[in-house]
Structure formats: C-alpha cells, structure tokens
Design an enzyme around this catalytic site. Structure first.
Site, mmCIF file in Angstrom:
data_model
loop_
_atom_site.group_PDB
_atom_site.id
_atom_site.type_symbol
_atom_site.label_atom_id
_atom_site.label_comp_id
_atom_site.label_asym_id
_atom_site.label_seq_id
_atom_site.Cartn_x
_atom_site.Cartn_y
_atom_site.Cartn_z
ATOM 1 C CG HIS A 125 -1.698 -1.203 1.439
ATOM 2 N ND1 HIS A 125 -1.223 -2.306 2.125
ATOM 3 C CD2 HIS A 125 -2.952 -1.517 1.038
ATOM 4 C CE1 HIS A 125 -2.156 -3.237 2.133
ATOM 5 N NE2 HIS A 125 -3.216 -2.791 1.484
ATOM 6 C CE1 TYR A 142 -7.464 -8.899 -4.058
ATOM 7 C CE2 TYR A 142 -6.263 -7.112 -5.116
ATOM 8 C CZ TYR A 142 -6.438 -7.989 -4.062
ATOM 9 O OH TYR A 142 -5.577 -7.942 -2.987
ATOM 10 C CD GLU A 199 -6.272 -7.120 0.788
ATOM 11 O OE1 GLU A 199 -6.916 -6.109 1.149
ATOM 12 O OE2 GLU A 199 -5.213 -7.464 1.312
#
Length: 197
Positions: free
Chosen positions: A70, A105, A115
């Site tokens: 991230h 996704y 996630e």
C-alpha cells in the site's frame, strides 16, 4: 514509538475518501483502498515469486507475485513499489513501470476476511533478491514467465487470487514481459496521481 500505517480509501471511480489505519480496514467488511502489485523480472525474463509469511493476516503462506503493498498517503505508487521491494526483498530497484493502471479486485478468504483493492500493477527489472524479510516473505522462487503463466492459466499452480486475475491481463500485453508497453501515470485512478514537486 511505533508509527501507525495508514491506507488510502477510495470510491469505485478511484477518488480518495480519506485514510484509515491499515490494521483497521482488513476484515469481513474491508473497504476499497489503494494498493499495488509488482512483478520483478531478471534479465532473462524470469519472474520472482514469493510465498507470503505464514503469520500474515491475509493469504498467509500463499505463493504470489513478487511484491504487493500500500502507498503511504501522499506517496507516488512507483515510489511505494521501490520502497516495499527494498523492505521485503532487499532489492535495490531503480524504477517501476506501470503496466495495468486500473486493476482492482475483491477476494474472500475461507475465514471471511476480505481483501478489496484498487491495485495498479507494475513491472520491475532487478537482480537477484538479496535478503528476503522473514516478517513478510517465507520463500522466493525464480520461474520462467511462460512456465508460470501456463501453470496459472491451466490451474496447475496454486497462487493468490489477485495474481490469478492479473496473469491473463499481463499475458495480453505480449509474450515478452521485458517489452510490455507502459502506461502513463495519467491513466491511474485519481487518488493515485500523486505528484512530487
């Protein structure tokens, strides 16, 4: 003093909605947030695969692409890629090339943890990994790209869900990963278009 890592929350169009502590967002109702995936290749076109550390919250012990992570709030994504490659694998990459600017996704683990990422994908060319960080990576393996893609596309390789979705899109860019066309930062989602003066 420990610094709390924050992630950038985004809407479906990729606009920033603010930030949240990383540890607070990964659960059964994970909000969409900004991330990246990277694929490291050597000069022969082999891809570096990594097995996620067994104690990680999401997909522990699972083989995946070279490095994911991230960006910090205000950090350009390509800088985040290089930072995490150094931290996780001891790689001193010089640059990261954007190849899939809008990949996203959502995947759910067997225990219900989700996630959910807006996750541009980068290609990096680098030498051998020197010192994988055991807090992040349990193992590494270099594999010829055609063998890897054939294994993923034919369901013969167990791989992370995001990597499984990325591989067909990367294959569509051409057979030689070192010659894939690169995308412009202008193609990134708005929250990822960070400019440093």
């Amino acid at each position: 003093m420990t610094t709390v890592e924050h992630v950038v929350l985004v809407d479906g169009a990729g606009n920033s909605l603010g930030t949240a502590p990383k540890l607070s967002v990964h659960g059964r109702e994970t909000p969409l947030h900004l991330a990246f995936s990277s694929y490291v290749f050597d000069r022969a076109g082999r891809v570096l695969l990594t097995r996620r550390a067994a104690h990680k919250l999401t997909w522990p012990g699972v083989w995946t692409n070279s490095c994911c992570g991230h960006p910090m709030p205000g950090e350009p994504l390509d800088h985040a890629v290089i930072r995490r490659l150094s931290f996780e694998l001891g790689l001193g990459a010089q640059r990261a090339d954007l190849v899939l600017p809008r990949f996203s996704y959502r995947a759910v683990m067997g225990n219900g943890i989700v996630e959910h990422e807006l996750c541009p994908v980068y290609r990096v060319t680098a030498d051998l990994a020197k010192a994988p960080n055991p807090d992040e990576v349990d193992d590494t393996h270099w594999m010829p790209w055609p063998d890897f893609t054939a294994g993923v596309l034919n369901g013969l390789l167990a791989i992370s869900p995001w990597c499984r979705e990325q591989v067909p899109l990367l294959v569509a860019l051409g057979p030689d990963p070192l010659r894939w066309p690169t995308a412009s930062d202008d193609d990134l989602p708005p929250a990822a278009r960070v400019r440093l003066d």
